[in-house]
Write a protein that holds these residues in place. Structure first.
Motif, mmCIF file in Angstrom:
data_model
loop_
_atom_site.group_PDB
_atom_site.id
_atom_site.type_symbol
_atom_site.label_atom_id
_atom_site.label_comp_id
_atom_site.label_asym_id
_atom_site.label_seq_id
_atom_site.Cartn_x
_atom_site.Cartn_y
_atom_site.Cartn_z
ATOM 1 N N LYS A 71 0.831 -1.204 0.000
ATOM 2 C CA LYS A 71 0.000 0.000 0.000
ATOM 3 C C LYS A 71 0.868 1.258 0.000
ATOM 4 C CE LYS A 71 -3.774 -2.136 2.538
ATOM 5 N NZ LYS A 71 -4.564 -2.133 3.764
ATOM 6 N N PRO A 72 0.384 2.314 -0.637
ATOM 7 C CA PRO A 72 1.112 3.585 -0.569
ATOM 8 C C PRO A 72 1.021 4.161 0.848
ATOM 9 C CG PRO A 72 -0.956 3.852 -1.762
ATOM 10 C CD PRO A 72 -0.823 2.403 -1.449
ATOM 11 N N TYR A 73 1.940 5.072 1.153
ATOM 12 C CA TYR A 73 1.891 5.715 2.464
ATOM 13 C C TYR A 73 2.393 7.150 2.370
ATOM 14 C CZ TYR A 73 6.882 4.512 2.828
ATOM 15 O OH TYR A 73 8.228 4.383 2.608
ATOM 16 N N TYR A 74 1.998 7.947 3.375
ATOM 17 C CA TYR A 74 2.416 9.344 3.488
ATOM 18 C C TYR A 74 2.803 9.593 4.936
ATOM 19 C CZ TYR A 74 2.486 14.397 3.023
ATOM 20 O OH TYR A 74 2.890 15.712 3.005
ATOM 21 N N VAL A 75 4.006 10.122 5.135
ATOM 22 C CA VAL A 75 4.531 10.353 6.481
ATOM 23 C C VAL A 75 5.022 11.795 6.585
ATOM 24 C CG1 VAL A 75 6.271 9.648 8.157
ATOM 25 C CG2 VAL A 75 5.231 7.949 6.689
ATOM 26 N N VAL A 76 4.776 12.422 7.733
ATOM 27 C CA VAL A 76 5.225 13.789 7.987
ATOM 28 C C VAL A 76 6.212 13.780 9.156
ATOM 29 C CG1 VAL A 76 4.504 16.103 8.696
ATOM 30 C CG2 VAL A 76 3.053 14.757 7.166
ATOM 31 N N ASP A 98 2.008 9.545 13.685
ATOM 32 C CA ASP A 98 2.047 8.140 14.101
ATOM 33 C C ASP A 98 1.320 7.208 13.123
ATOM 34 O OD1 ASP A 98 3.036 6.218 15.793
ATOM 35 O OD2 ASP A 98 1.352 6.310 17.182
ATOM 36 N N GLU A 99 1.611 7.387 11.838
ATOM 37 C CA GLU A 99 1.001 6.552 10.800
ATOM 38 C C GLU A 99 1.516 5.114 10.903
ATOM 39 O OE1 GLU A 99 -1.370 7.400 8.528
ATOM 40 O OE2 GLU A 99 -1.445 9.307 9.580
ATOM 41 N N GLN A 100 0.653 4.162 10.651
ATOM 42 C CA GLN A 100 1.066 2.762 10.598
ATOM 43 C C GLN A 100 1.253 2.402 9.135
ATOM 44 O OE1 GLN A 100 -1.665 0.309 12.755
ATOM 45 N NE2 GLN A 100 -1.276 1.342 14.679
ATOM 46 N N TYR A 101 2.480 2.061 8.781
ATOM 47 C CA TYR A 101 2.790 1.726 7.396
ATOM 48 C C TYR A 101 3.952 0.752 7.360
ATOM 49 C CZ TYR A 101 6.783 4.918 7.667
ATOM 50 O OH TYR A 101 7.952 5.534 8.013
ATOM 51 N N ALA A 102 4.156 0.164 6.210
ATOM 52 C CA ALA A 102 5.270 -0.765 6.021
ATOM 53 C C ALA A 102 6.063 -0.316 4.804
ATOM 54 C CB ALA A 102 4.750 -2.181 5.819
ATOM 55 N N ALA A 103 7.289 0.073 5.044
ATOM 56 C CA ALA A 103 8.164 0.474 3.946
ATOM 57 C C ALA A 103 8.786 -0.744 3.283
ATOM 58 C CB ALA A 103 9.254 1.407 4.454
ATOM 59 N N PHE A 104 8.713 -1.896 3.950
ATOM 60 C CA PHE A 104 9.360 -3.106 3.448
ATOM 61 C C PHE A 104 8.437 -4.300 3.629
ATOM 62 C CE2 PHE A 104 12.201 -6.746 3.967
ATOM 63 C CZ PHE A 104 12.964 -6.633 2.822
ATOM 64 N N GLU A 105 8.222 -5.040 2.556
ATOM 65 C CA GLU A 105 7.439 -6.268 2.592
ATOM 66 C C GLU A 105 8.132 -7.293 1.719
ATOM 67 O OE1 GLU A 105 3.310 -5.661 1.648
ATOM 68 O OE2 GLU A 105 3.228 -3.789 2.760
ATOM 69 N N ALA A 106 7.955 -8.578 2.049
ATOM 70 C CA ALA A 106 8.593 -9.646 1.278
ATOM 71 C C ALA A 106 7.598 -10.775 1.035
ATOM 72 C CB ALA A 106 9.821 -10.175 2.007
ATOM 73 N N LYS A 107 7.727 -11.420 -0.107
ATOM 74 C CA LYS A 107 6.865 -12.533 -0.486
ATOM 75 C C LYS A 107 7.254 -13.779 0.310
ATOM 76 C CE LYS A 107 5.957 -15.216 -4.668
ATOM 77 N NZ LYS A 107 6.256 -15.276 -6.105
ATOM 78 N N LYS A 108 6.237 -14.400 0.929
ATOM 79 C CA LYS A 108 6.472 -15.611 1.707
ATOM 80 C C LYS A 108 6.071 -16.841 0.890
ATOM 81 C CE LYS A 108 5.772 -17.293 6.373
ATOM 82 N NZ LYS A 108 5.279 -16.933 7.692
ATOM 83 N N THR A 109 4.867 -16.813 0.350
ATOM 84 C CA THR A 109 4.385 -17.867 -0.553
ATOM 85 C C THR A 109 3.669 -17.157 -1.693
ATOM 86 O OG1 THR A 109 2.211 -18.106 0.477
ATOM 87 C CG2 THR A 109 4.014 -19.428 1.413
ATOM 88 N N PRO A 117 6.705 -3.703 9.776
ATOM 89 C CA PRO A 117 6.200 -2.356 10.060
ATOM 90 C C PRO A 117 7.334 -1.343 10.216
ATOM 91 C CG PRO A 117 5.364 -3.955 11.655
ATOM 92 C CD PRO A 117 6.364 -4.652 10.812
ATOM 93 N N ALA A 118 7.079 -0.141 9.764
ATOM 94 C CA ALA A 118 8.033 0.959 9.922
ATOM 95 C C ALA A 118 7.938 1.477 11.353
ATOM 96 C CB ALA A 118 7.716 2.060 8.925
ATOM 97 N N PRO A 119 8.944 2.231 11.793
ATOM 98 C CA PRO A 119 8.902 2.752 13.165
ATOM 99 C C PRO A 119 7.693 3.641 13.417
ATOM 100 C CG PRO A 119 11.075 3.059 12.209
ATOM 101 C CD PRO A 119 10.170 2.599 11.100
ATOM 102 N N GLU A 120 7.187 3.548 14.634
ATOM 103 C CA GLU A 120 6.114 4.442 15.054
ATOM 104 C C GLU A 120 6.718 5.817 15.291
ATOM 105 O OE1 GLU A 120 4.638 2.481 18.532
ATOM 106 O OE2 GLU A 120 3.577 0.963 17.358
#
Length: 131
Positions: A71-76, A98-109, A117-120
């Protein structure tokens, strides 16, 4: 004093040639944008806000583009600084809202992915000396 800067990137991150010809390169979004606003006040103080938008992108090892993109994300971020001659004292808040987002994801199956998750919201303090 008030400064504003912005940039926008649109790119076509595709493989050219080979078995993945035409597929998007993982982790590279088609759209990205950054904007910043810096305010100087009381001669030596600076308050800045920086926003980053990262568009959807295929996850790390999904070269075949088989899994739903991240998913796209926007952080300030915000920074307050005191600058005078050769010294700067500063404090910053990353992920101000305090947006909840993931800058990194990997395929498992084929249908599952690992989400990192990215840092809070977090705080930094520092001092810079310029010689």
């Amino acid at each position: 004093k008030l400064e504003f800067a912005a940039n926008y990137t649109w790119q076509n991150p595709e493989f050219s040639g080979g078995i993945n010809d035409g597929n998007d390169i993982p982790l590279v979004p088609r759209q990205m944008a950054t904007s910043s606003l810096v305010m100087q006040f009381l001669d030596y103080f600076y308050l800045s806000f920086t926003g980053r938008y990262i568009g959807s992108r295929f996850i790390l090892n999904d070269i075949a583009n088989e899994i739903t993109p991240a998913k796209p994300y926007y952080v300030v971020d915000m920074k307050l600084a005191y600058k005078r001659k050769y010294i700067e004292l500063w404090a910053a808040i990353n992920n101000l809202f305090d947006e909840q987002y993931a800058a990194f994801e990997a395929k498992k199956t084929l249908t599952l992915k690992d989400i990192y998750p990215a840092p809070e919201q977090n705080f930094l303090f520092g001092i810079n000396f310029q010689f």
